[in-house]
Design a protein around this motif. Structure first.
Motif, PDB file in Angstrom:
ATOM      1  N   MET A  19       0.842  -1.202   0.000  1.00 19.79           N
ATOM      2  CA  MET A  19       0.000   0.000   0.000  1.00 19.79           C
ATOM      3  C   MET A  19       0.873   1.245   0.000  1.00 19.79           C
ATOM      4  N   GLU A  20       0.590   2.175  -0.915  1.00 25.08           N
ATOM      5  CA  GLU A  20       1.309   3.434  -0.982  1.00 25.08           C
ATOM      6  C   GLU A  20       0.384   4.595  -0.673  1.00 25.08           C
ATOM      7  N   THR A  21       0.960   5.681  -0.178  1.00 21.90           N
ATOM      8  CA  THR A  21       0.200   6.914   0.034  1.00 21.90           C
ATOM      9  C   THR A  21       0.582   7.892  -1.068  1.00 21.90           C
ATOM     10  N   LEU A  22      -0.407   8.344  -1.815  1.00 25.39           N
ATOM     11  CA  LEU A  22      -0.194   9.237  -2.945  1.00 25.39           C
ATOM     12  C   LEU A  22      -0.875  10.570  -2.697  1.00 25.39           C
ATOM     13  N   ILE A  23      -0.194  11.655  -3.048  1.00 28.31           N
ATOM     14  CA  ILE A  23      -0.808  12.987  -3.049  1.00 28.31           C
ATOM     15  C   ILE A  23      -1.005  13.361  -4.513  1.00 28.31           C
ATOM     16  N   ALA A  24      -2.249  13.536  -4.934  1.00 23.75           N
ATOM     17  CA  ALA A  24      -2.541  13.890  -6.325  1.00 23.75           C
ATOM     18  C   ALA A  24      -3.117  15.293  -6.370  1.00 23.75           C
ATOM     19  N   LYS A  25      -2.359  16.203  -6.963  1.00 25.74           N
ATOM     20  CA  LYS A  25      -2.810  17.589  -7.086  1.00 25.74           C
ATOM     21  C   LYS A  25      -3.302  17.837  -8.507  1.00 25.74           C
ATOM     22  N   PHE A  26      -4.532  18.334  -8.612  1.00 27.18           N
ATOM     23  CA  PHE A  26      -5.129  18.615  -9.911  1.00 27.18           C
ATOM     24  C   PHE A  26      -5.204  20.124 -10.124  1.00 27.18           C
ATOM     25  N   GLY A  27      -4.537  20.595 -11.187  1.00 26.26           N
ATOM     26  CA  GLY A  27      -4.577  22.006 -11.535  1.00 26.26           C
ATOM     27  C   GLY A  27      -5.913  22.389 -12.131  1.00 26.26           C
ATOM     28  N   GLY A  28      -6.132  23.696 -12.263  1.00 22.81           N
ATOM     29  CA  GLY A  28      -7.426  24.196 -12.726  1.00 22.81           C
ATOM     30  C   GLY A  28      -7.835  23.695 -14.089  1.00 22.81           C
ATOM     31  N   ALA A  62       5.422  23.459  12.202  1.00 25.72           N
ATOM     32  CA  ALA A  62       5.232  22.536  13.327  1.00 25.72           C
ATOM     33  C   ALA A  62       3.756  22.247  13.567  1.00 25.72           C
ATOM     34  N   ALA A  63       2.941  23.298  13.611  1.00 27.18           N
ATOM     35  CA  ALA A  63       1.517  23.111  13.867  1.00 27.18           C
ATOM     36  C   ALA A  63       0.828  22.361  12.733  1.00 27.18           C
ATOM     37  N   SER A  64       1.222  22.666  11.505  1.00 29.57           N
ATOM     38  CA  SER A  64       0.589  22.021  10.349  1.00 29.57           C
ATOM     39  C   SER A  64       0.995  20.554  10.231  1.00 29.57           C
ATOM     40  N   GLU A  65       2.258  20.253  10.529  1.00 27.58           N
ATOM     41  CA  GLU A  65       2.688  18.852  10.505  1.00 27.58           C
ATOM     42  C   GLU A  65       1.898  18.031  11.518  1.00 27.58           C
ATOM     43  N   GLU A  66       1.696  18.585  12.695  1.00 29.77           N
ATOM     44  CA  GLU A  66       0.939  17.880  13.728  1.00 29.77           C
ATOM     45  C   GLU A  66      -0.514  17.689  13.314  1.00 29.77           C
ATOM     46  N   LYS A  67      -1.111  18.746  12.781  1.00 28.94           N
ATOM     47  CA  LYS A  67      -2.522  18.680  12.374  1.00 28.94           C
ATOM     48  C   LYS A  67      -2.705  17.732  11.194  1.00 28.94           C
ATOM     49  N   SER A  68      -1.732  17.660  10.322  1.00 23.73           N
ATOM     50  CA  SER A  68      -1.848  16.814   9.133  1.00 23.73           C
ATOM     51  C   SER A  68      -1.975  15.338   9.486  1.00 23.73           C
ATOM     52  N   LYS A  69      -1.466  14.962  10.647  1.00 24.42           N
ATOM     53  CA  LYS A  69      -1.551  13.556  11.044  1.00 24.42           C
ATOM     54  C   LYS A  69      -2.991  13.074  11.126  1.00 24.42           C
ATOM     55  N   GLU A  70      -3.917  14.003  11.363  1.00 20.18           N
ATOM     56  CA  GLU A  70      -5.322  13.608  11.482  1.00 20.18           C
ATOM     57  C   GLU A  70      -5.897  13.162  10.137  1.00 20.18           C
ATOM     58  N   ILE A  71      -5.272  13.609   9.033  1.00 20.09           N
ATOM     59  CA  ILE A  71      -5.722  13.159   7.711  1.00 20.09           C
ATOM     60  C   ILE A  71      -5.560  11.645   7.597  1.00 20.09           C
ATOM     61  N   LEU A  93       1.923  18.467   2.130  1.00 22.80           N
ATOM     62  CA  LEU A  93       1.217  17.281   2.608  1.00 22.80           C
ATOM     63  C   LEU A  93       2.005  16.012   2.311  1.00 22.80           C
ATOM     64  N   GLY A  94       2.708  16.005   1.176  1.00 18.39           N
ATOM     65  CA  GLY A  94       3.559  14.859   0.891  1.00 18.39           C
ATOM     66  C   GLY A  94       4.586  14.646   1.983  1.00 18.39           C
ATOM     67  N   HIS A  95       5.172  15.741   2.442  1.00 19.74           N
ATOM     68  CA  HIS A  95       6.148  15.671   3.535  1.00 19.74           C
ATOM     69  C   HIS A  95       5.476  15.282   4.851  1.00 19.74           C
ATOM     70  N   ALA A  96       4.395  15.974   5.194  1.00 21.77           N
ATOM     71  CA  ALA A  96       3.762  15.779   6.492  1.00 21.77           C
ATOM     72  C   ALA A  96       3.180  14.377   6.651  1.00 21.77           C
ATOM     73  N   LEU A  97       2.664  13.815   5.559  1.00 18.29           N
ATOM     74  CA  LEU A  97       2.044  12.490   5.611  1.00 18.29           C
ATOM     75  C   LEU A  97       3.012  11.378   5.239  1.00 18.29           C
ATOM     76  N   GLU A  98       4.279  11.763   5.001  1.00 18.77           N
ATOM     77  CA  GLU A  98       5.299  10.795   4.606  1.00 18.77           C
ATOM     78  C   GLU A  98       4.809   9.958   3.435  1.00 18.77           C
ATOM     79  N   ALA A  99       4.294  10.647   2.423  1.00 14.19           N
ATOM     80  CA  ALA A  99       3.738   9.982   1.246  1.00 14.19           C
ATOM     81  C   ALA A  99       4.846   9.321   0.431  1.00 14.19           C
ATOM     82  N   ASN A 100       4.437   8.390  -0.405  1.00 14.94           N
ATOM     83  CA  ASN A 100       5.384   7.762  -1.313  1.00 14.94           C
ATOM     84  C   ASN A 100       5.646   8.617  -2.547  1.00 14.94           C
ATOM     85  N   GLU A 101       4.606   9.399  -2.945  1.00 14.71           N
ATOM     86  CA  GLU A 101       4.762  10.175  -4.172  1.00 14.71           C
ATOM     87  C   GLU A 101       3.789  11.339  -4.193  1.00 14.71           C
TER      88      GLU A 101
END
Length: 406
Positions: A1-10, A119-128, A167-175
């Protein structure tokens, strides 16, 4: 299982058909067993329309706070629509905007160019991760933040890309996958040269420099948020496939994108060539650089004026270069003479913030002026400043420049 962050432009979610294709690509990855976090920009031209309507109705009077609230409607709408489409495809989804309890991007109070509280955002991101563990696809508004008084803020240019990389950093995503309207990074603009080819990969440093000089694929400011441990790529929305190879973004090789100053460890020599109307002589610079290249002599810098060309080379190569260029001078009807100057030191200052920092060259050079350090030559780009000073002043100059960056 991988964690992916997919950003879609306009553009990639520019109409109903594209939104459904984008949502289907996310669901396809989810069905493979991957965890997917979606970051969305405003639907194509929505932000421009909001700005135009505001200007027509209010003029120049809206406050920064009001403008941030107005602009936020674009991303809030995108997130709601995208999340609804994902659910219509049979997968649980939740849109997350700054009013949602899971909102991860916490900032300072600057409404239109907020800085992330790491610091605050990294901590809050864990809830995702709680949502991901429940099999839910979160769809998060790009570009937006929440200030210390729960007010809406915006991250400025490249804001949605910043959200994705953070979010990729905070969630330690794969990509981190940047989905846009191009097939990746090209050798040049394919609209101008049909033979342009897609690059399989590009370094963060190269991508940053390319973006600062006009490439619209990715905003250079966002790249300083890229975690070097996490893969990233740019792909086109047209294929509707998040596993498409696109162009991989490698690095950053130095492990961060902070401001850095370096002092070249060896002395540099200056060889100056003078002549009449040198810049009007076609091929002159090519002849000069070719002579040195053919003899394995590297040029660290070059500056050209109407009647002179100055080259900066390693001192160990100076005598050889001096004789080679003298042969070039006496064989030319446009060149008059050359000289071998004093030993100098070379300082290089690099920062992705330079493009956004008016007066940065003054900030860097003022301490040198105040401490009576003469600048022999200076050159700059949108991300780097190179300064040449007398060799005996090199270490002092380096320390003063480092203080400016701290």
């Amino acid at each position: 299982m991988e964690t992916l962050i997919a950003k879609f432009g306009g553009t990639s979610i520019g109409n109903g058909e594209r939104i459904r294709k984008a949502a289907q690509s996310v669901v396809n990855e989810f069905m493979k067993g991957n965890r997917v976090v979606v970051v969305v920009s405003a639907i194509n031209k929505t932000t421009d329309n909001l700005i135009s309507i505001t200007e027509d109705s209010i003029g120049d009077d809206p406050t920064p706070k009001q403008m941030a609230e107005i602009l936020s409607m674009g991303e809030m709408t995108s997130a709601r629509v995208f999340s609804s489409v994902v659910e219509s495809l049979g997968v649980k989804s939740e849109f997350i905007d700054p009013y949602n309890r899971f909102w991860p991007i916490l900032t300072d109070s600057n409404p239109l160019k907020a800085k992330i509280n790491f610091a605050a955002s990294e901590e809050k991101s864990k809830e995702i991760s709680e949502l991901l563990d429940q099999g839910i696809i979160p769809v998060i508004c790009g570009f937006l933040g929440k200030g210390p008084r729960d007010e809406i803020t915006t991250l400025g240019r490249g804001g949605s890309d910043i959200t994705a990389f953070f979010l990729g950093h905070a969630l330690e995503a794969n990509e981190v996958i940047i989905v846009t309207d191009v097939n990746g990074v090209m050798t040049t603009d394919p609209n101008k040269i049909e033979e342009a080819e897609k690059l399989d990969h590009i370094s963060v440093e190269e991508m940053r420099d390319l973006a600062t000089h006009g490439a619209q694929v990715l905003h250079p400011f966002a790249l300083q948020y890229k975690d070097p441990r996490i893969k990233a790529k740019i792909i086109s929305f047209e294929k509707g496939d998040l596993s498409d190879s696109g162009t991989a973004i490698i690095g950053p090789l130095n492990g961060d994108m902070l401001k850095t100053a370096t002092l070249y460890p060896e002395p540099i020599s200056v060889v100056a060539i003078v002549g009449e109307k040198m810049l009007n002589k076609k091929g002159l610079l090519a002849n000069l650089t070719s002579v040195l290249a053919e003899n394995d002599i590297n040029i660290f810098g070059i500056s050209a004026g109407e009647n002179s060309v100055t080259t900066f080379i390693n001192k160990k190569d100076a005598d050889n270069a001096y004789h080679l260029l003298h042969t070039l001078v006496i064989g030319s009807d446009r060149l008059s003479s050359l000289s071998l100057g004093q030993d100098i030191a070379m300082l290089t200052v690099v920062s992705p913030d330079f493009i956004e920092t008016p007066g940065i060259i003054s900030d860097i050079t003022n301490p040198l002026r105040k401490n009576n350090i003469n600048i022999v030559e200076i050159s700059s780009s949108q991300t780097a400043v190179v300064i040449f000073v007398d060799w005996e002043d090199g270490k002092r100059a380096f320390e003063y420049v480092k203080e400016v960056l701290e």
